[in-house]
Design a protein around this motif. Structure first.
Motif, mmCIF file in Angstrom:
data_model
loop_
_atom_site.group_PDB
_atom_site.id
_atom_site.type_symbol
_atom_site.label_atom_id
_atom_site.label_comp_id
_atom_site.label_asym_id
_atom_site.label_seq_id
_atom_site.Cartn_x
_atom_site.Cartn_y
_atom_site.Cartn_z
ATOM 1 N N VAL A 209 13.189 13.707 24.339
ATOM 2 C CA VAL A 209 12.609 14.448 25.474
ATOM 3 C C VAL A 209 13.157 13.921 26.788
ATOM 4 O O VAL A 209 13.514 14.689 27.691
ATOM 5 C CB VAL A 209 11.073 14.355 25.434
ATOM 6 N N TRP A 210 13.235 12.589 26.915
ATOM 7 C CA TRP A 210 13.771 12.009 28.146
ATOM 8 C C TRP A 210 15.235 12.385 28.341
ATOM 9 O O TRP A 210 15.649 12.712 29.461
ATOM 10 C CB TRP A 210 13.627 10.497 28.102
ATOM 11 N N LEU B 118 8.034 8.450 16.709
ATOM 12 C CA LEU B 118 7.513 8.743 18.042
ATOM 13 C C LEU B 118 8.479 8.281 19.128
ATOM 14 O O LEU B 118 8.696 8.971 20.135
ATOM 15 C CB LEU B 118 6.152 8.076 18.222
ATOM 16 N N ALA B 119 9.080 7.097 18.928
ATOM 17 C CA ALA B 119 10.039 6.588 19.914
ATOM 18 C C ALA B 119 11.271 7.494 19.990
ATOM 19 O O ALA B 119 11.788 7.767 21.078
ATOM 20 C CB ALA B 119 10.449 5.164 19.561
ATOM 21 N N LEU B 120 11.741 7.982 18.831
ATOM 22 C CA LEU B 120 12.889 8.882 18.829
ATOM 23 C C LEU B 120 12.576 10.193 19.529
ATOM 24 O O LEU B 120 13.396 10.731 20.286
ATOM 25 C CB LEU B 120 13.343 9.140 17.388
ATOM 26 N N VAL B 121 11.380 10.740 19.301
ATOM 27 C CA VAL B 121 10.988 11.985 19.969
ATOM 28 C C VAL B 121 10.915 11.780 21.481
ATOM 29 O O VAL B 121 11.393 12.607 22.267
ATOM 30 C CB VAL B 121 9.642 12.485 19.412
ATOM 31 N N ARG C 148 0.832 -1.199 0.000
ATOM 32 C CA ARG C 148 0.000 0.000 0.000
ATOM 33 C C ARG C 148 0.866 1.249 0.000
ATOM 34 O O ARG C 148 2.006 1.251 0.447
ATOM 35 C CB ARG C 148 -0.924 -0.003 1.217
ATOM 36 N N ASP C 149 0.292 2.336 -0.469
ATOM 37 C CA ASP C 149 1.056 3.571 -0.623
ATOM 38 C C ASP C 149 1.533 4.117 0.725
ATOM 39 O O ASP C 149 2.578 4.759 0.806
ATOM 40 C CB ASP C 149 0.204 4.629 -1.338
ATOM 41 N N TYR C 150 0.764 3.896 1.767
ATOM 42 C CA TYR C 150 1.098 4.467 3.064
ATOM 43 C C TYR C 150 1.791 3.459 3.978
ATOM 44 O O TYR C 150 1.903 3.692 5.187
ATOM 45 C CB TYR C 150 -0.167 4.975 3.760
ATOM 46 N N ALA C 151 2.257 2.334 3.457
ATOM 47 C CA ALA C 151 2.876 1.311 4.306
ATOM 48 C C ALA C 151 4.153 1.825 4.948
ATOM 49 O O ALA C 151 4.391 1.627 6.146
ATOM 50 C CB ALA C 151 3.157 0.054 3.487
ATOM 51 N N ALA C 152 5.006 2.490 4.158
ATOM 52 C CA ALA C 152 6.268 2.984 4.705
ATOM 53 C C ALA C 152 6.025 4.028 5.780
ATOM 54 O O ALA C 152 6.671 4.035 6.833
ATOM 55 C CB ALA C 152 7.130 3.563 3.577
ATOM 56 N N GLN C 153 5.057 4.940 5.548
ATOM 57 C CA GLN C 153 4.767 5.961 6.551
ATOM 58 C C GLN C 153 4.236 5.347 7.835
ATOM 59 O O GLN C 153 4.572 5.776 8.936
ATOM 60 C CB GLN C 153 3.761 6.979 6.009
ATOM 61 N N SER C 154 3.389 4.325 7.688
ATOM 62 C CA SER C 154 2.823 3.681 8.875
ATOM 63 C C SER C 154 3.904 2.985 9.696
ATOM 64 O O SER C 154 3.865 2.986 10.927
ATOM 65 C CB SER C 154 1.758 2.665 8.456
ATOM 66 N N ALA C 155 4.877 2.360 9.016
ATOM 67 C CA ALA C 155 5.953 1.686 9.748
ATOM 68 C C ALA C 155 6.922 2.684 10.367
ATOM 69 O O ALA C 155 7.520 2.431 11.403
ATOM 70 C CB ALA C 155 6.702 0.740 8.811
ATOM 71 N N LEU C 156 7.080 3.849 9.709
ATOM 72 C CA LEU C 156 8.032 4.841 10.189
ATOM 73 C C LEU C 156 7.486 5.678 11.334
ATOM 74 O O LEU C 156 8.251 6.201 12.147
ATOM 75 C CB LEU C 156 8.449 5.756 9.034
ATOM 76 N N ALA C 157 6.161 5.808 11.427
ATOM 77 C CA ALA C 157 5.575 6.667 12.465
ATOM 78 C C ALA C 157 5.933 6.215 13.880
ATOM 79 O O ALA C 157 6.349 7.040 14.697
ATOM 80 C CB ALA C 157 4.057 6.728 12.282
ATOM 81 N N PRO C 158 5.791 4.915 14.249
ATOM 82 C CA PRO C 158 6.187 4.527 15.614
ATOM 83 C C PRO C 158 7.658 4.774 15.911
ATOM 84 O O PRO C 158 8.020 5.132 17.033
ATOM 85 C CB PRO C 158 5.859 3.026 15.667
#
Length: 476
Positions: free
Chosen positions: A176-177, A169-172, A156-166
């Motif tokens: 912060v920590w 978020l973990a890097l952000v 799917r077109d958004y597969a890479a974005q979906s895998a990259l989003a978590p």
């Protein structure tokens, strides 16, 4: 043997009229040989028929544009041709004609994911009875079904974005920590000041259980009248008639490893000494011209010590005879033959003789001294360990016994008490810093009251001293 996957791959040619003659007949035979393939073929044929009818109804009148209808039909036939099915994998569907018209609704992500998982479970017969009948086959169908679902999701077109989003978020969250944990270091790089606050209590293991005896006295209050420097007693500053504060000091040593030993000061005199203090016996016995050991110190600022003891530093607790690590003769950590940590022939942290601080200057106003730092001594109050000249020495320390209740409950730990060893030889002002239940704290207090000791001393006088004593209760 009928192959559904191969039949679905050829179904597009059959539906779009690209198969004719014997090949068309063979394909129709394969389609209707399987109920599933036949139902799918009938559904697709009905869908294409509806599209043809819609196109025919939307065709403009013949006088509208000569040849328009034919060209539109050809264009639509091209758009809905075989590439629609054979190239379905480009749009997230697997090759082989597994095409189903889908109507998207506004259901949430979790609902749609659950629907897809249930669909795979239904299509591949992933049920508990199937698992009990054929565990290996069930496992193979799980791998095939959910693997196919993952492949479809990856295309799917958004597969890479979906895998990259978590991952983002973990890097952000990690950034912060890291900033929170190293806030002061980061702000310092940009020349900002940072004031840290510590939430952890370093004394959280201490618990006040109760107070036994009279209330602990407050720390010594500043005296109402100051005294001058020196070791004597009085408010004066020395031999001059008018009152003025003395200053100066001295120190020495003979580069010995041990700390300078305790003792009395040499003979005070306002002149450079000929012989400096030394706790060890003189090398020459019965000299022809006896010379007293002296120190450059105003006699009115020195306390007379009639004891027959070696010379030394009055407030030192060291017993082994030693002049200390200083140099130049004398005793202490300084230089030039005095006593103490200064630089001169006097006594104390100052320079060039006499006593006090700073450069040498004679004082006046009569006898003076007391603490040597400008304060009178309160010999009646309990002293801290750092304030006494000689610490209290405990000669008898009884151990408390377990109570039966504590032994039955297997209570172990440490009781920490604070107490005063008085100048008269009694243990008073016992307070509990850390206690234990089931009578163990009371047993520790009883044992502390029976302690025997030699009182502490300050400037040759017996004084009271604070102590902290611990009792360990362990069951072996």
């Amino acid at each position: 043997m009928h192959d559904c996957e191969a039949t679905r791959d050829e179904m597009a040619d059959l539906l779009l009229g690209e198969a004719s003659g014997e090949r068309r007949a063979a394909l129709l035979g394969e389609v209707w040989a399987c109920a599933s393939c036949g139902a799918e073929y009938a559904s697709l044929a009905e869908t294409l028929g509806a599209c043809e009818a819609a196109f025919a109804a939307a065709e403009p009148a013949g006088n509208f544009w000569s040849g328009y209808g034919e060209r539109l039909r050809q264009r639509m036939a091209t758009e809905f041709g075989s590439e629609t099915f054979r190239g379905a994998a480009v749009y997230g569907l697997p090759a082989g004609g597994d095409y189903r018209p889908t109507i998207l609704d506004d259901a949430g992500l979790a609902v749609r994911l659950w629907s897809e998982l249930r669909a795979v479970s239904r299509d591949y017969e992933l049920t508990w009875p199937e698992f009990r009948l054929d565990p290996l086959g069930f496992t193979a169908r799980v791998v095939a079904g959910y693997g196919r679902l993952l492949r479809r999701a990856a295309l799917r077109d958004y597969a890479a974005q979906s895998a990259l989003a978590p991952v983002c978020l973990a890097l952000v969250a990690a950034a912060v920590w890291a900033f929170t944990a190293n806030r002061c270091q980061v702000l310092t790089l940009f020349s900002y000041r940072c004031e840290q606050t510590f939430a952890a209590n370093p004394y959280e293991d201490l618990r006040l259980v109760g107070i036994v005896g009279r209330e602990i006295p407050r720390e010594q209050e500043p005296p109402k009248r100051p005294g001058a420097a020196g070791t004597g007693e009085g408010r004066g500053g020395g031999s001059r008639p008018e009152f003025s504060r003395p200053s100066g000091g001295g120190g020495g040593g003979r580069r010995e490893q041990l700390e300078a030993s305790g003792g009395k000061l040499p003979t005070p005199q306002l002149a450079d000494p000929i012989l400096t203090a030394n706790p060890k016996p003189p090398a020459v016995k019965n000299p022809s011209l006896p010379t007293p050991v002296g120190i450059d110190l105003d006699p009115l600022l020195a306390k007379v010590d009639p004891r027959d003891i070696p010379h030394g530093i009055p407030n030192s607790t060291a017993d082994a005879p030693s002049s200390g690590p200083g140099l130049g003769g004398g005793m202490g950590t300084g230089s030039r033959g005095g006593v103490g940590s200064g630089d001169g022939d006097g006594y104390g942290p100052g320079r060039d003789g006499n006593t006090g601080t700073g450069d040498r200057a004679p004082g006046g106003g009569g006898p003076g001294g007391s603490l040597g730092d400008g304060l009178e001594v309160d010999y009646e109050r309990p002293h801290r360990v750092s304030e006494v000249s000689r610490r209290a020495v405990i000669t008898y320390r009884p151990e408390p016994n377990f109570t039966e209740e504590a032994r039955r409950k297997n209570v172990t730990g440490t009781v920490r008490l604070r107490a005063v060893l008085t100048a008269s030889g009694q243990v008073t002002n016992i307070s509990v810093l850390k206690g234990l239940p089931d009578g163990l704290t009371e047993r520790a207090i009883e044992a502390a009251r029976r302690i025997r000791f030699t009182p502490a001393q300050k400037n040759g006088r017996a004084v009271s001293q604070w102590i902290v004593v611990e009792y360990n209760f362990n069951i072996y």
